[in-house]
Design a protein around this motif. Sequence first.
Motif, short mmCIF file in Angstrom:
data_model
loop_
_atom_site.label_atom_id
_atom_site.label_comp_id
_atom_site.label_asym_id
_atom_site.label_seq_id
_atom_site.Cartn_x
_atom_site.Cartn_y
_atom_site.Cartn_z
N ASP A 87 0.81 -1.21 0.00
CA ASP A 87 0.00 0.00 0.00
C ASP A 87 0.85 1.26 0.00
O ASP A 87 0.35 2.33 -0.30
N ASN A 88 2.13 1.15 0.31
CA ASN A 88 2.96 2.34 0.38
C ASN A 88 3.93 2.45 -0.79
O ASN A 88 4.82 3.28 -0.77
N THR A 89 3.79 1.63 -1.81
CA THR A 89 4.64 1.72 -2.98
C THR A 89 3.78 1.76 -4.23
O THR A 89 2.66 1.26 -4.23
N PRO A 90 4.31 2.31 -5.31
CA PRO A 90 3.55 2.30 -6.55
C PRO A 90 3.64 0.96 -7.28
O PRO A 90 3.01 0.78 -8.31
N PHE A 91 4.41 -0.01 -6.75
CA PHE A 91 4.54 -1.30 -7.38
C PHE A 91 3.30 -2.15 -7.15
O PHE A 91 2.69 -2.10 -6.08
N THR A 92 2.93 -2.92 -8.15
CA THR A 92 1.85 -3.90 -8.01
C THR A 92 2.32 -5.18 -8.68
O THR A 92 3.41 -5.22 -9.25
N SER A 93 1.51 -6.22 -8.62
CA SER A 93 1.89 -7.47 -9.26
C SER A 93 1.93 -7.32 -10.78
O SER A 93 2.65 -8.04 -11.46
N ASP A 94 1.20 -6.35 -11.34
CA ASP A 94 1.21 -6.10 -12.78
C ASP A 94 2.26 -5.05 -13.17
O ASP A 94 2.71 -5.02 -14.30
N ARG A 95 2.63 -4.21 -12.25
CA ARG A 95 3.56 -3.10 -12.51
C ARG A 95 4.81 -3.28 -11.66
O ARG A 95 4.89 -2.80 -10.53
N LYS A 96 5.81 -3.99 -12.21
CA LYS A 96 7.02 -4.32 -11.46
C LYS A 96 8.21 -3.45 -11.83
O LYS A 96 9.28 -3.58 -11.26
N SER A 97 8.05 -2.56 -12.78
CA SER A 97 9.12 -1.68 -13.22
C SER A 97 8.54 -0.29 -13.48
O SER A 97 7.54 -0.16 -14.18
N ILE A 98 9.17 0.74 -12.89
CA ILE A 98 8.64 2.10 -12.97
C ILE A 98 9.79 3.06 -13.28
O ILE A 98 10.91 2.88 -12.79
N ARG A 99 9.51 4.09 -14.07
CA ARG A 99 10.52 5.08 -14.43
C ARG A 99 10.38 6.32 -13.56
O ARG A 99 9.27 6.81 -13.33
N TYR A 100 11.54 6.83 -13.10
CA TYR A 100 11.61 8.04 -12.28
C TYR A 100 12.65 8.98 -12.87
O TYR A 100 13.47 8.59 -13.70
N GLU A 101 12.62 10.23 -12.42
CA GLU A 101 13.60 11.22 -12.83
C GLU A 101 14.22 11.82 -11.58
O GLU A 101 13.53 12.17 -10.62
N LEU A 102 15.57 11.95 -11.61
CA LEU A 102 16.30 12.57 -10.51
C LEU A 102 17.31 13.54 -11.12
O LEU A 102 18.22 13.11 -11.83
N GLU A 103 17.12 14.83 -10.86
CA GLU A 103 18.03 15.87 -11.33
C GLU A 103 18.30 15.76 -12.84
O GLU A 103 19.44 15.82 -13.29
N GLY A 104 17.26 15.53 -13.63
CA GLY A 104 17.37 15.46 -15.07
C GLY A 104 17.80 14.11 -15.63
O GLY A 104 17.84 13.92 -16.83
N LYS A 105 18.12 13.14 -14.76
CA LYS A 105 18.52 11.80 -15.21
C LYS A 105 17.36 10.83 -15.04
O LYS A 105 16.63 10.89 -14.05
N MET A 106 17.20 9.97 -16.04
CA MET A 106 16.16 8.94 -15.96
C MET A 106 16.66 7.78 -15.12
O MET A 106 17.80 7.34 -15.27
N CYS A 107 15.81 7.27 -14.26
CA CYS A 107 16.13 6.12 -13.40
C CYS A 107 15.04 5.07 -13.56
O CYS A 107 13.88 5.40 -13.78
N GLN A 108 15.42 3.84 -13.40
CA GLN A 108 14.49 2.71 -13.50
C GLN A 108 14.39 2.05 -12.13
O GLN A 108 15.41 1.65 -11.56
N PHE A 109 13.19 1.93 -11.58
CA PHE A 109 12.95 1.21 -10.34
C PHE A 109 12.38 -0.15 -10.71
O PHE A 109 11.32 -0.22 -11.33
N ASP A 110 13.07 -1.23 -10.32
CA ASP A 110 12.61 -2.59 -10.61
C ASP A 110 12.37 -3.32 -9.31
O ASP A 110 13.24 -3.37 -8.44
N MET A 111 11.15 -3.87 -9.17
CA MET A 111 10.77 -4.60 -7.97
C MET A 111 11.75 -5.74 -7.73
O MET A 111 12.17 -6.43 -8.65
N HIS A 112 12.14 -5.94 -6.48
CA HIS A 112 13.09 -6.97 -6.08
C HIS A 112 12.52 -7.69 -4.87
O HIS A 112 11.46 -7.33 -4.38
N GLU A 113 13.23 -8.68 -4.35
CA GLU A 113 12.73 -9.55 -3.28
C GLU A 113 12.08 -8.78 -2.12
O GLU A 113 10.92 -8.95 -1.82
#
Length: 179
Positions: A87-113
């Motif tokens: 409930d406190n993360t944007p990850f779901t069972s269907d959405r395991k990879s999300i794109r973010y931006e930090l100081e103009g750089k693209m970052c990839q958040f991938d769900m892990h254990e």
Amino acid sequence: MKSIYIVVALLFMYTVNAQTDPKKDITVESKKVTTTVNNGTEIKKNTVEYNKRTEQDVKLAEGDKNKINQSRVDTPAQITETVRVTDNTPFTSDRKSIRYELEGKMCQFDMHENGFLISDSSSNIPTKVEQSDADSTQFVMNDNGKTGIGYFDEKGNFIVQQFDKNSNEIVSKIYTLMK
């Protein structure tokens, strides 16, 4: 004579395949519990995922060695249970990879254990972020030797707070959710 060799070869291949047996018995159980809380001002959904993996060696009784139907011998089982509060993360069972931006750089958040990995183009090694054992809404990360505490805000942005020894202050980095 040629057909006899073919029949013998086929029988040999059949007996080789028939003698293979499984070495492990693996059972995976998953359960997702969603609760809805109405506190008078808003309705909030909380989701908890329970996963249980049981792994057990398959051994057969020595007394039944030459029988067709053999009895199994009990062996110790290795049980791995994981609990993930979603409930406190944007990850779901269907959405395991999300794109973010930090100081103009693209970052990839991938769900892990027990959390997620942060990857960006400037680093070959992803940063591991783990969910805190004490507070399920917080995440602990080690970024370039600096330990920080992170959390997701109501917009889905990831905010990391780290202590800067030089300025003797807490510095915040905000990973902005890409829509």
